[in-house]
Design a protein around this motif. Structure first.
Motif, PDB file in Angstrom:
ATOM      1  N   ALA A 334       0.795  -1.176  -0.049  1.00 51.12           N
ATOM      2  CA  ALA A 334      -0.264  -0.042   0.185  1.00 51.12           C
ATOM      3  C   ALA A 334       1.048   1.121   0.274  1.00 51.12           C
ATOM      4  O   ALA A 334       0.413   2.216  -0.839  1.00 51.12           O
ATOM      5  CB  ALA A 334      -1.432   0.298   1.577  1.00 51.12           C
ATOM      6  N   LYS A 335       1.920   1.379   0.721  1.00 47.26           N
ATOM      7  CA  LYS A 335       2.717   2.504   0.420  1.00 47.26           C
ATOM      8  C   LYS A 335       3.862   2.803  -0.344  1.00 47.26           C
ATOM      9  O   LYS A 335       3.414   4.217  -0.807  1.00 47.26           O
ATOM     10  CB  LYS A 335       4.434   2.167   1.630  1.00 47.26           C
ATOM     11  CG  LYS A 335       3.810   2.570   3.203  1.00 47.26           C
ATOM     12  CD  LYS A 335       4.778   2.012   3.894  1.00 47.26           C
ATOM     13  CE  LYS A 335       4.247   1.824   5.460  1.00 47.26           C
ATOM     14  NZ  LYS A 335       5.195   1.248   6.584  1.00 47.26           N
ATOM     15  N   LEU A 337       1.637   2.099  -3.570  1.00 50.47           N
ATOM     16  CA  LEU A 337       0.876   2.272  -4.179  1.00 50.47           C
ATOM     17  C   LEU A 337       0.475   3.727  -3.475  1.00 50.47           C
ATOM     18  O   LEU A 337       0.203   4.961  -4.493  1.00 50.47           O
ATOM     19  CB  LEU A 337      -0.044   2.277  -4.055  1.00 50.47           C
ATOM     20  CG  LEU A 337      -0.934   1.632  -5.039  1.00 50.47           C
ATOM     21  CD1 LEU A 337      -2.217  -0.365  -4.764  1.00 50.47           C
ATOM     22  CD2 LEU A 337      -0.694   1.472  -6.581  1.00 50.47           C
ATOM     23  N   HIS A 338       0.300   4.774  -2.614  1.00 52.47           N
ATOM     24  CA  HIS A 338       0.352   6.107  -1.937  1.00 52.47           C
ATOM     25  C   HIS A 338       1.308   6.700  -2.087  1.00 52.47           C
ATOM     26  O   HIS A 338       1.035   7.642  -3.030  1.00 52.47           O
ATOM     27  CB  HIS A 338       0.231   6.136  -0.179  1.00 52.47           C
ATOM     28  CG  HIS A 338      -0.407   5.335   0.788  1.00 52.47           C
ATOM     29  ND1 HIS A 338      -0.333   4.482   2.161  1.00 52.47           N
ATOM     30  CD2 HIS A 338      -1.624   4.261  -0.468  1.00 52.47           C
ATOM     31  CE1 HIS A 338      -1.661   3.829   2.049  1.00 52.47           C
ATOM     32  NE2 HIS A 338      -2.152   4.414   0.704  1.00 52.47           N
ATOM     33  N   LEU A 353      -5.049  10.584   2.860  1.00 54.03           N
ATOM     34  CA  LEU A 353      -5.016   9.134   2.486  1.00 54.03           C
ATOM     35  C   LEU A 353      -6.137   8.102   2.735  1.00 54.03           C
ATOM     36  O   LEU A 353      -6.561   7.806   2.744  1.00 54.03           O
ATOM     37  CB  LEU A 353      -4.396   8.861   1.700  1.00 54.03           C
ATOM     38  CG  LEU A 353      -2.869   9.205   0.438  1.00 54.03           C
ATOM     39  CD1 LEU A 353      -2.291   8.202   0.340  1.00 54.03           C
ATOM     40  CD2 LEU A 353      -3.960   9.564  -0.921  1.00 54.03           C
ATOM     41  N   ILE A 410      -2.848  -5.729  -2.867  1.00 53.55           N
ATOM     42  CA  ILE A 410      -2.388  -4.446  -2.717  1.00 53.55           C
ATOM     43  C   ILE A 410      -2.074  -5.474  -0.775  1.00 53.55           C
ATOM     44  O   ILE A 410      -3.187  -5.351  -0.324  1.00 53.55           O
ATOM     45  CB  ILE A 410      -2.650  -3.782  -2.526  1.00 53.55           C
ATOM     46  CG1 ILE A 410      -3.147  -3.145  -3.811  1.00 53.55           C
ATOM     47  CG2 ILE A 410      -2.172  -2.175  -1.634  1.00 53.55           C
ATOM     48  CD1 ILE A 410      -4.545  -1.990  -4.217  1.00 53.55           C
ATOM     49  N   CYS A 413      -3.355  -3.083   3.180  1.00 58.08           N
ATOM     50  CA  CYS A 413      -3.664  -2.450   2.175  1.00 58.08           C
ATOM     51  C   CYS A 413      -5.826  -1.837   3.368  1.00 58.08           C
ATOM     52  O   CYS A 413      -6.093  -3.234   3.950  1.00 58.08           O
ATOM     53  CB  CYS A 413      -4.754  -2.882   1.172  1.00 58.08           C
ATOM     54  SG  CYS A 413      -6.056  -1.252   0.254  1.00 58.08           S
ATOM     55  N   GLU A 415      -7.390   1.173   3.642  1.00 52.56           N
ATOM     56  CA  GLU A 415      -8.116   2.611   3.179  1.00 52.56           C
ATOM     57  C   GLU A 415      -8.073   2.249   1.727  1.00 52.56           C
ATOM     58  O   GLU A 415      -7.924   2.074   1.107  1.00 52.56           O
ATOM     59  CB  GLU A 415      -7.358   3.754   3.596  1.00 52.56           C
ATOM     60  CG  GLU A 415      -6.489   4.424   4.816  1.00 52.56           C
ATOM     61  CD  GLU A 415      -7.754   4.098   5.368  1.00 52.56           C
ATOM     62  OE1 GLU A 415      -8.247   5.165   5.992  1.00 52.56           O
ATOM     63  OE2 GLU A 415      -6.933   3.742   7.363  1.00 52.56           O
ATOM     64  N   THR A 418      -6.712   3.776  -0.912  1.00 56.25           N
ATOM     65  CA  THR A 418      -6.173   2.392  -1.923  1.00 56.25           C
ATOM     66  C   THR A 418      -6.301   2.325  -2.677  1.00 56.25           C
ATOM     67  O   THR A 418      -5.295   2.282  -4.009  1.00 56.25           O
ATOM     68  CB  THR A 418      -5.041   1.796  -0.362  1.00 56.25           C
ATOM     69  OG1 THR A 418      -4.307   2.652  -0.035  1.00 56.25           O
ATOM     70  CG2 THR A 418      -4.138   1.320  -0.902  1.00 56.25           C
TER      71      THR A 418
END
Length: 924
Positions: A334-335, A337-338, A353, A410, A413, A415, A418
């Motif tokens: 996820a990080k 993607l963030h 986010l 992901i 994950c 949130e 995301t």
């Protein structure tokens, strides 16, 4: 004591002494006896190696027997008969409904569980398949390095066997339909299983897989699958007209795979390879739909029934796998993607986010987005891992296989934003209609808040449109990290509730027209979410009947998916016979379906008891995880108890003080579980159940007995408990007991060890590990006593076969390893003192040995005591010299007496680790 029989008998005798002396430790006493014989010369390391080899063969045999028992019967005709008994003959429409959607998606992942050498894996599989028993020819050899290419090759071999097994099942289904519905059977399009892999595509937690690795692997898979299609069609008809197109297509794919296996760091080289792949070529296939239609049409018009079945079986394989060995799963964190999405929509870093505002912002950004073209140059220069994965997917869909969808998993994950970020990039590169974005719920936080996450995500119109376009909502639930952080029993129950919440969220948001794909990632061990008792339990553990009924009652199609992890998981598919047996057991059990007309399970009715029980177990597990005692004990040997078992090597700390403060969160789930195995007690499976039942043993026992789910929980715990030993946990602490070393040469015994034992005693007098292990063992013992009281109220439905034999085998193995550790400690402390070199002192080397950082310790000792010196006679000089005089060339004895035995003893200890894991049935 040079035979296993003698050691087993001695251990049994020592156990008898616990009746008169409860604190007596049979495992440590046997280790002490072995150590004294080794130091006195009564036995040698050669004798110990022979003992270990004998036990290795026995442990491999145990593993083969477990493999066979789980999927039996093995014979092909027996499996055909077993499947035939389940096939209904009354209604063709119902038959099609039953078999035209997968009963299971199977994903071959590359978790680091390649514990066995290829020879050992083959020996286990051969015995389990009904062949020759395991013998000693497969033990004692060199362990090959586990590379990414090796993992990929093993995954493809397992999938190939699975494909052949599936084709046999498909052919049987078609023959059954032809017999019972001769006028309409050709309408049947069987699809009982799908296969997938993430080997070479999983970027979560690793940076060593390049984009060209992923493209190269996908091309090699395409070449292999096309070659297998060609071989199948040649077997049907060597002159079939479609071969004129499929053969060149296979050759073309193989050529392109070789292009992308080369070094493409030079832009010129990449340009050549990319241009070849993207150029038009009559041999380039991007879809099999035309071939599937042609095979189906030919079968329909074919008067030869057997040929028609064979043609339709090939078409079914093409429909299932596409232009690859199976579907593929990319995975990012996820990080990652963030970081990527912030570059696009929030370069100033002002957007939270986790906020509602981020969701609104992303919705608007997605709706306004115009797709962008990409090429291999863009892929090569992209710095963001997450964006690079989406560009790679775009290139695969554009130039390798246009039909097979790709999963984007992901990790971590938590949130909804995301997932929307992933949808943003899927749309940005024009592939949102072919990518299934799947959030992973595995951490305690993700499981606790996952219901809210799903409610919010599925309420978003933009996600609803996407789900309808894809025809499914996909999620992933993980048992490994979940089992590590909250314990395996609470993790399973939390995952079950999350699955139920998914059914509710789908129904509440009017999405019952799409399927729910639930990917349950678990390993082969009980510590990673694989129920060890029988196949029905194994399937139910990941997706329980209660969960499945939630989807069935809401009218939601369910697509169950599980993983077969690494070397352990691939064993089930390591021969054609095992693969067919495994798939037949699954096909007969039909995990995608459930019976709605069953009485309510009391575990879900009596929530006043079951929820309190769940919370108490979870709290007990959390206390262990947060306990300094538990953390210190589990990390007392670092990761030195374990063999390297994967291409993603666990990274050791770079300094000694960091080892002493190693956090459990620095150890991944599989090594954590593996250390528990090696220390003798699967804490994350067993601990807490006794504590949770305290004061209400009879009531909780009655609930667990009346409940099918409750009995399943108990079967898992009993299986783990049957192999567990608190005494073994305590025995490892005694290695660091200063009093033991001080007392060992007492009264003149082992006088030749006086100096070494005195030095060890003095060094360890301030060491905390003996107290840590004793405290942990005491906590485990108290809880185990309570568990014993609870289990007295629950019938033992599946007693472990040869339980005491297995326990003694593990006990002997543990004693042998502790004796080897004692030998290492004695020799390490006996090495002559050397001056500090490269900021490493003798005490530093001792601490390396005590934490099993043996390779580092040996490197320092060899640096301090070299055996190779610069030679003066290599110089052609006219002036004479009397120096060196040869006095420095005496270190061979130090190597012979101390350094080499430490290295050999440690190597033997790792072979013990393998044998213990085999008795447990898996690594970690």
């Amino acid at each position: 004591m040079t035979t296993y029989a003698a050691l087993s008998q001695r251990l049994q005798e020592l156990h008898g002494r616990t009746a008169e002396t409860p604190l007596f430790n049979p495992v440590f006493q046997l280790a002490h006896n072995l150590s004294r014989e080794l130091e006195d010369g009564g036995i040698t390391l050669d004798d110990i190696e022979a003992l270990i080899a004998e036990l290795e063969v026995a442990a491999l045999g145990e593993r083969a027997a477990k493999l066979e028992n789980t999927v039996a019967p093995i014979a092909g005709d027996a499996n055909a008969a077993a499947l035939s008994e389940t096939l209904q003959t009354s209604d063709f429409a119902e038959f099609r409904k039953s078999w035209e959607r997968p009963q299971l998606h199977a994903v071959f992942t590359a978790h680091p569980t390649f514990l066995l050498t290829p020879a050992q894996s083959d020996a286990v599989a051969r015995q389990a398949s009904g062949g020759a028993p395991v013998d000693d020819s497969c033990v004692g050899g060199e362990r090959p390095q586990v590379t990414l290419a090796f993992e990929h090759q093993r995954a493809m071999r397992a999938i190939a066997n699975a494909q052949e097994a599936r084709s046999k099942i498909v052919a049987q289904l078609l023959s059954h339909a032809r017999e019972h519905w001769p006028d309409s059977w050709t309408e049947l399009e069987p699809l009982p299983f799908r296969f997938a892999s993430w080997v070479g595509y999983d970027m979560d937690g690793r940076t060593d897989i390049t984009w060209s690795n992923s493209i190269g692997f996908r091309l090699s898979e395409k070449a292999e699958r096309l070659a297998r299609y060609v071989a199948t069609l040649e077997h049907i008809d060597g002159d079939h007209p479609l071969l004129a197109e499929l053969r060149p297509a296979a050759t073309y794919a193989e050529e392109r795979a070789r292009d992308f296996a080369a070094d493409l760091s030079d832009p010129a080289a990449l340009s050549v390879a990319a241009n070849r792949l993207t150029a038009s070529d009559p041999r380039k296939l991007l879809s099999l739909s035309r071939y599937i239609d042609a095979l189906e049409a030919e079968a329909k018009d074919c008067a030869d029934g057997e040929r028609a079945v064979a043609l339709k079986t090939l078409a079914a394989a093409m429909r299932a796998d596409g232009l690859g060995m199976g579907w593929i799963h990319f995975r990012v964190n996820a990080k990652q993607l963030h970081n990527a999405i912030r570059r696009r929509i929030d370069p100033e870093g002002n957007l939270d986010l986790a906020s509602k505002g981020a969701v609104v912002h992303l919705n608007r950004a997605i709706s306004e987005l115009q797709p962008r073209r990409s090429n291999f140059g863009a892929l090569a220069i992209e710095a963001s891992t997450a964006i690079r994965q989406f560009i790679a997917m775009a290139q695969i869909l554009a130039h390798i296989d246009a039909d097979a969808p790709i999963r984007m998993l992901i990790a971590e994950c938590e949130e909804p934003a995301t997932v929307l970020a992933a949808l943003y990039f899927a749309k940005l590169f024009g592939i949102e209609d072919k990518v299934d974005v799947s959030p992973l719920f595995e951490t305690e936080s993700a499981l606790e808040h996952g219901g809210r996450f799903l409610d919010e995500l599925l309420a978003e119109p933009i996600y609803q449109d996407y789900a309808r376009k894809r025809g499914r909502v996909a999620i992933q639930t993980g048992f490994s990290d979940a089992g590590r952080f909250v314990g395996q029993i609470p993790a399973s129950l939390a995952i079950e509730r999350l699955q139920g919440r998914l059914a509710e969220a789908i129904a509440e948001n009017g999405l019952t027209d799409v399927a729910a794909l639930i990917f349950n990632t678990h390993g082969e061990s009980m510590g990673r979410g694989a129920h060890p008792t029988k196949m029905a339990d194994r399937l139910d553990w990941a997706l329980s009947p209660w969960s499945k009924r939630r989807f069935a009652r809401a009218g939601i199609t369910l697509e169950p998916e599980v993983s077969f992890q690494g070397g352990d998981g691939y064993l089930w598919f390591s021969t054609p016979e095992l693969a067919r047996a495994m798939l037949t057991r699954i096909a007969v059990l039909r995990p995608a379906e459930t019976d709605l007309d069953v009485p309510k399970d009391q575990f879900y009715v009596r929530t006043d008891l079951s929820l309190d029980f769940y919370r108490a177990v979870k709290e007990h597990q959390r206390e262990h995880l947060e306990s300094r005692t538990y953390s210190r004990a589990i990390t007392a040997f670092g990761l030195g108890l374990l063999n390297a078992t994967g291409s993603r090597v666990s990274r050791r700390q770079s300094d000694l003080s960091a080892d002493r403060e190693m956090s459990l969160r620095q150890i991944r789930a599989i090594p954590h579980n593996a250390i528990l195995q090696q220390l003798g007690y699967p804490v994350n499976v067993i601990a807490g159940l006794g504590h949770a039942a305290e004061g209400k043993y009879e009531e909780i026992g009655a609930l667990l007995t009346e409940s099918a789910r409750g009995r399943e929980l108990v079967r898992l715990v009993r299986a783990a408990n049957a192999l567990a030993s608190v005494k073994t946990v305590a025995a490892y602490g005694e290695l660091f007991n200063s009093a033991y070393w001080a007392s060992r040469p007492y009264r003149g015994t082992e006088a030749h060890l006086t100096e070494a034992c005195e030095a060890l005693s003095e060094y360890l007098v301030k060491d905390d590990r003996v107290g840590v292990f004793r405290r942990l063992a005491s906590r485990l013992r108290v809880d185990a006593m309570k568990l014993h009281r609870l289990l007295a109220f629950v019938p033992d439905e599946t007693p472990t076969e040869h339980r005491e034999d297995k326990r003694r085998m593990i006990g002997v193995l543990q004693a042998l390893r502790i004796a080897l550790f004692q030998a290492m400690f004695i020799r390490a402390v006996s090495v002559p003192a050397f001056s500090r070199a490269n900021d490493v002192s003798r005490d530093d080397v001792l601490e390396m040995v005590f934490t099993l950082r043996i390779d580092e310790a040996l490197a320092q000792l060899r640096r301090a005591y070299p055996t190779q010196f610069p030679r003066i006679d290599r110089f052609d000089l006219t002036e004479p010299t009397d120096w060196p005089d040869g006095s420095d060339e005496g270190y061979e004895a130090i190597h012979r007496d101390f350094i080499d035995p430490i290295e050999r003893a440690y190597g033997l200890s790792l072979r013990v680790s393998t044998a213990i894991a085999n008795v447990f049935g898996a690594h970690g």
